[in-house]
Design a protein around this motif. Sequence first.
Motif, PDB file in Angstrom:
ATOM      1  N   GLY A  75       0.849  -1.179   0.000  1.00 20.87           N
ATOM      2  CA  GLY A  75       0.000   0.000   0.000  1.00 20.87           C
ATOM      3  C   GLY A  75       0.885   1.228   0.000  1.00 20.87           C
ATOM      4  N   GLN A 126      -5.344   2.732   1.850  1.00 23.38           N
ATOM      5  CA  GLN A 126      -5.634   1.328   1.611  1.00 23.38           C
ATOM      6  C   GLN A 126      -4.333   0.542   1.716  1.00 23.38           C
ATOM      7  N   ARG A 128      -2.779  -3.786   2.148  1.00 20.06           N
ATOM      8  CA  ARG A 128      -3.077  -5.218   2.080  1.00 20.06           C
ATOM      9  C   ARG A 128      -2.006  -5.977   2.850  1.00 20.06           C
ATOM     10  N   SER A 140      -4.492 -13.378   2.670  1.00 21.34           N
ATOM     11  CA  SER A 140      -4.308 -11.932   2.534  1.00 21.34           C
ATOM     12  C   SER A 140      -5.623 -11.251   2.892  1.00 21.34           C
ATOM     13  N   THR A 142      -7.443  -6.930   3.191  1.00 22.23           N
ATOM     14  CA  THR A 142      -7.272  -5.522   2.847  1.00 22.23           C
ATOM     15  C   THR A 142      -7.915  -4.639   3.911  1.00 22.23           C
ATOM     16  N   SER A 144      -8.960  -0.467   4.647  1.00 21.15           N
ATOM     17  CA  SER A 144      -9.126   0.814   3.967  1.00 21.15           C
ATOM     18  C   SER A 144      -9.839   1.799   4.881  1.00 21.15           C
ATOM     19  N   ALA A 150      -6.886  -4.769   9.275  1.00 24.47           N
ATOM     20  CA  ALA A 150      -6.915  -6.074   8.610  1.00 24.47           C
ATOM     21  C   ALA A 150      -5.976  -7.003   9.353  1.00 24.47           C
TER      22      ALA A 150
END
Length: 172
Positions: A75, A126, A128, A140, A142, A144, A150
């Motif tokens: 990101g 954002q 990940r 994985s 994400t 935001s 996350a």
Amino acid sequence: MDEVREPQAPAPAAATADGRGARRLGRPDRAGLITAAVVLAACGGLVLYGALSPGGEEKEKREVPTASVTYEVTGTGTADITYQARSESGQATVVKAATLPWRTTVPVPLGRTPVVSIVLGEKGGQARCAVAVRGRHLQSATASGGFGRATCTGSLPGPGPSPDPADAAPTG
């Protein structure tokens, strides 16, 4: 009747030309000094050997088998990152305001859960996260928005005889 004799003082040492006795009282003989030095050196050697050689405590510590785990956060901007690494206490490692992209590979004890968690800052954005064990991708996720979160986890087998951790089923 038996005669009682009084103890007699030792005979004085013979005088030498310089006026001193041939036998010097109060000075130890060389054999005694050499014996004391040898005993002292031997004791010192044993103490040094004990201090430098691996002791019982170190032998009792068992090596915990680990798996190589890669945590990656992609990101832009920054994020607070928390991840599990090799730690006997089980405490996680925290990286505050890490500049993205970020990546690290660490040993994780078998039986522990490899986990990486990200929290974005107030400005959001954002990012990940991803977890891989021995190069094999497991999960994985994400994050935001402002303070977006996350978490990515995987699973490792227990430390006993078992299949390769890379064969562990991915979670999520």
